[in-house]
Design an enzyme around this catalytic site. Structure first.
Site, PDB file in Angstrom:
ATOM      1  N   GLU A  56      19.190   6.813  -9.284  1.00 31.19           N
ATOM      2  CA  GLU A  56      18.011   6.751 -10.293  1.00 31.19           C
ATOM      3  C   GLU A  56      17.918   8.268 -10.620  1.00 31.19           C
ATOM      4  OE1 GLU A  56      14.445   4.386 -10.066  1.00 31.19           O
ATOM      5  OE2 GLU A  56      13.300   6.254 -10.031  1.00 31.19           O
ATOM      6  N   TYR A  57      17.822   9.129  -9.818  1.00 23.88           N
ATOM      7  CA  TYR A  57      17.645  10.763  -9.970  1.00 23.88           C
ATOM      8  C   TYR A  57      18.877  11.287 -10.684  1.00 23.88           C
ATOM      9  CZ  TYR A  57      13.533  11.708  -6.816  1.00 23.88           C
ATOM     10  OH  TYR A  57      12.270  11.590  -6.376  1.00 23.88           O
ATOM     11  N   ARG A  66      15.779  19.048 -10.034  1.00 21.00           N
ATOM     12  CA  ARG A  66      14.053  19.010 -10.221  1.00 21.00           C
ATOM     13  C   ARG A  66      13.414  20.164  -9.433  1.00 21.00           C
ATOM     14  NH1 ARG A  66      12.086  12.680  -9.784  1.00 21.00           N
ATOM     15  NH2 ARG A  66      14.143  11.744 -11.019  1.00 21.00           N
ATOM     16  N   VAL A  70       1.085  -1.303   0.098  1.00 19.00           N
ATOM     17  CA  VAL A  70      -0.122   0.196   0.171  1.00 19.00           C
ATOM     18  C   VAL A  70       0.929   1.327  -0.075  1.00 19.00           C
ATOM     19  CG1 VAL A  70      -1.856  -1.116   1.334  1.00 19.00           C
ATOM     20  CG2 VAL A  70      -0.027  -0.004   2.500  1.00 19.00           C
ATOM     21  N   SER A  86      12.279  -2.823  -6.896  1.00 14.56           N
ATOM     22  CA  SER A  86      12.358  -2.081  -8.221  1.00 14.56           C
ATOM     23  C   SER A  86      12.099  -2.502  -9.296  1.00 14.56           C
ATOM     24  CB  SER A  86      13.805  -1.353  -8.071  1.00 14.56           C
ATOM     25  OG  SER A  86      13.817  -0.448  -9.120  1.00 14.56           O
ATOM     26  N   GLY A  87      11.549  -1.645 -10.311  1.00 17.15           N
ATOM     27  CA  GLY A  87      11.205  -2.180 -11.718  1.00 17.15           C
ATOM     28  C   GLY A  87       9.997  -1.789 -12.203  1.00 17.15           C
ATOM     29  N   ALA A 146       3.147   4.122   1.065  1.00 13.87           N
ATOM     30  CA  ALA A 146       4.057   4.290   2.074  1.00 13.87           C
ATOM     31  C   ALA A 146       3.289   5.199   3.069  1.00 13.87           C
ATOM     32  CB  ALA A 146       5.336   4.951   1.460  1.00 13.87           C
ATOM     33  N   LYS A 183       8.381  11.985  -5.960  1.00 10.02           N
ATOM     34  CA  LYS A 183       7.577  11.412  -4.809  1.00 10.02           C
ATOM     35  C   LYS A 183       8.536  11.498  -3.642  1.00 10.02           C
ATOM     36  CE  LYS A 183       5.647   7.810  -6.898  1.00 10.02           C
ATOM     37  NZ  LYS A 183       6.016   7.729  -8.205  1.00 10.02           N
ATOM     38  N   LYS A 199      17.162   0.440  -1.184  1.00 10.70           N
ATOM     39  CA  LYS A 199      16.308   0.757  -2.232  1.00 10.70           C
ATOM     40  C   LYS A 199      16.045   2.445  -2.166  1.00 10.70           C
ATOM     41  CE  LYS A 199      13.320   1.183  -5.384  1.00 10.70           C
ATOM     42  NZ  LYS A 199      12.039   1.664  -5.329  1.00 10.70           N
ATOM     43  N   HIS A 237      19.225   3.349  -4.224  1.00  6.90           N
ATOM     44  CA  HIS A 237      18.820   3.140  -5.699  1.00  6.90           C
ATOM     45  C   HIS A 237      18.081   4.499  -6.245  1.00  6.90           C
ATOM     46  CE1 HIS A 237      15.748   1.726  -8.809  1.00  6.90           C
ATOM     47  NE2 HIS A 237      16.884   0.878  -9.087  1.00  6.90           N
ATOM     48  N   ASN A 238      17.007   4.491  -5.649  1.00  9.57           N
ATOM     49  CA  ASN A 238      16.298   5.831  -6.272  1.00  9.57           C
ATOM     50  C   ASN A 238      17.072   7.167  -6.244  1.00  9.57           C
ATOM     51  OD1 ASN A 238      14.276   3.843  -6.059  1.00  9.57           O
ATOM     52  ND2 ASN A 238      12.740   5.410  -5.556  1.00  9.57           N
TER      53      ASN A 238
END
Ligand code: 6PG
Length: 478
Positions: free
Chosen positions: A189-190, A287, A74, A128-129, A76, A260, A182, A185-186
């Site tokens: 990713e940024y 951003r 659900v 992730s994915g 976060a 997010k 994780k 990881h994000n």
């Protein structure tokens, strides 16, 4: 028959995880706050495997074999706490609750502690994915007790992405370790996305090329060391034409990058840990800058004729494209090096013992930052698990050294032409900062001692010292 595992929360990620489990032969209990989703899943995908639908959480729990394993998928935050509150009284000692959302690792630590007092295992599990990954094989980063991983490992291995036959799942460490990994990881990713965006901007400005032509360049890059999912989808996005206007899609999208929050968390955590993740920070701030619409408009008017809008001069197209490619690769190496440093620092701070090589290994497939060069990162940490920075691994040191002349040219030319490349520039500054034998930090120490008697250390003998700046300027041991 009872279900072997359950999924509550059947929005697209939960639904696809449940389907992935069912497709791998697990009997899956499924539940959603509003039952319509539960029944839609069974109606539409029932032939993919065994789903055991439940309308209430109590029925859902009752349909699971013991010790139970429940995946919570659900939103976060408060929604996760609400589901946990409802679940706890229904569960028995030894049951495992797995939170596969993008939770903050501090929340995960709190929840793990709380559930432990009930004899329950709480697993904060990074997944992730995106939707596709959840269905066909994500990269999975579980944290939690060793016992819980002994139970979940085989199930997660079955549904994870595979690279060279190896499943993209590893036990990150206790409590918050999985969600921390994780989160980083994000953050990476940024940074990776911002670097790609800067490369695109340079190509567009420098070559006067159309997005479609630039897509071709990215496709070509995707056959070399830059090969990655993000480069691949960049080409897809750039070559896409908007059907309503017939214009390149990238030209009709509002240039305001949203988030997010996982990138912001990464930077906040890095500040607390004192790890310079400059690439991730620049990407996150870029951003924010893109979203500063009012300030951007005002500045655009004020500085319209202030100069600095010179065209990039590109005498040799091929050489320029190669410079951008090398600058991108070198900057990307820096961004990943910084992310892995943050993992090391978080691991140290919380006693998680995260294996960075294993993390690089499971990021090779399934996740958003999957890339060919993660194999190199894995290899680097296999040779030296205590590598002080990824940059000094012989392969990466070579790659950065090869690229440094291009990197300097690109950053300098961009600055001259007024093209903002914050991630390229700050990565280069980071590299130069790290490799220099003396930094002006000595002067900062001097000023701190001058105005606040904050003391300094000397290069020639041990101890801390203070100079009496407002007196006779004599030096005294602190
Ligand atoms: C993933 C993605 C996923 C999510 C991003 C989007 O690993 O599958 O990272 O978790 O799509 O968090 O992040 P922003 O909305 O913050 O860009």
């Amino acid at each position: 028959p009872l279900a072997q595992i359950g999924v509550t929360g059947l929005a697209v990620m939960g639904r696809n995880l449940a389907r992935n489990l069912a497709r791998h032969g697990y009997a899956v209990a499924v539940h959603n706050r509003s039952s319509a989703r539960t029944h839609a899943l069974v109606a539409e995908c029932g032939d993919e495997g065994t789903f055991i639908p439940a309308d209430t959480l109590a029925d859902f729990v009752a349909s699971l074999s013991r010790p139970r394993a429940v995946i919570v998928m659900v939103q976060a935050g408060a929604a996760t706490d609400a589901v946990i509150d409802e679940l706890v009284p229904l569960l028995d000692a030894d049951d495992v609750v797995v939170d596969c959302g993008n939770a903050h690792y501090a929340d995960t630590r709190r929840r793990e502690q709380r559930l432990r007092t009930h004899g329950l295992h709480f697993v904060g599990c990074g997944v992730s994915g995106g939707e596709e990954g959840a269905l066909h094989g994500p990269s999975i980063m579980p944290g939690g007790s060793v016992e819980s991983y002994a139970r979940l490992g085989p199930i997660l291995s079955a549904i994870a992405a595979r690279v060279d036959g190896e499943p993209c799942v590893t036990h990150a460490g206790p409590d918050g370790a999985g969600h921390f990994v994780k989160m980083v990881h994000n953050g990476i990713e940024y940074a990776d996305m911002q670097l790609i965006a800067e490369a695109y901007e340079l190509l567009r400005e420098g070559l006067w090329a159309s997005p479609r032509q630039i897509a071709e360049i990215f496709r070509r890059w995707n056959t070399g060391p830059l090969e990655s999912f993000l480069i691949e989808i960049t080409a897809d996005v750039l070559e896409h034409m908007d059907t309503a206007t017939g214009r390149p899609f990238v030209d009709i999208v509002a240039d305001v990058a949203e988030q997010k929050g996982t990138g912001r968390w990464t930077v906040q955590s890095a500040l607390d840990l004192g790890v310079p993740v400059t690439g991730i920070a620049e990407a996150t701030f870029a951003r924010a800058l893109s979203g500063s619409v009012v300030a951007r408009r005002a500045a655009a008017e004020t500085f319209a004729h202030a100069g600095g809008n010179f065209a990039l001069t590109v005498p040799d197209t091929e050489a320029f494209v190669e410079d951008v490619r090398r600058a991108l690769y070198a900057s990307k190496i820096v961004a990943y090096a910084q992310g892995f440093d943050q993992i090391a620092a978080g691991s140290e701070e919380h006693g998680w013992k995260i294996d960075r090589g294993a993390v690089a290994g499971i990021w090779r497939g399934g996740c958003i930052i999957r890339a060919r060069f993660l194999d190199r990162i894995r290899a680097a940490y296999a040779v030296d698990p205590a590598l002080p920075t990824m940059l000094v691994d012989p392969y990466f040191a070579g790659a950065v050294t090869d690229g440094v002349a291009s990197w300097r040219r690109i950053v300098a030319e961009a600055a001259q032409a007024g093209v903002p490349v914050p991630a390229f520039a700050s990565s280069l500054a980071y590299y130069d900062g790290l490799r220099r034998d003396r930094l002006p930090a000595a002067l900062v120490q001097g000023m701190r001692d001058h105005f606040g008697a904050h003391t300094y250390r000397r290069v020639d003998r041990p101890g801390s010292f203070h100079t009496r700046w407002s007196g006779d300027r004599s030096e005294h041991p602190a």
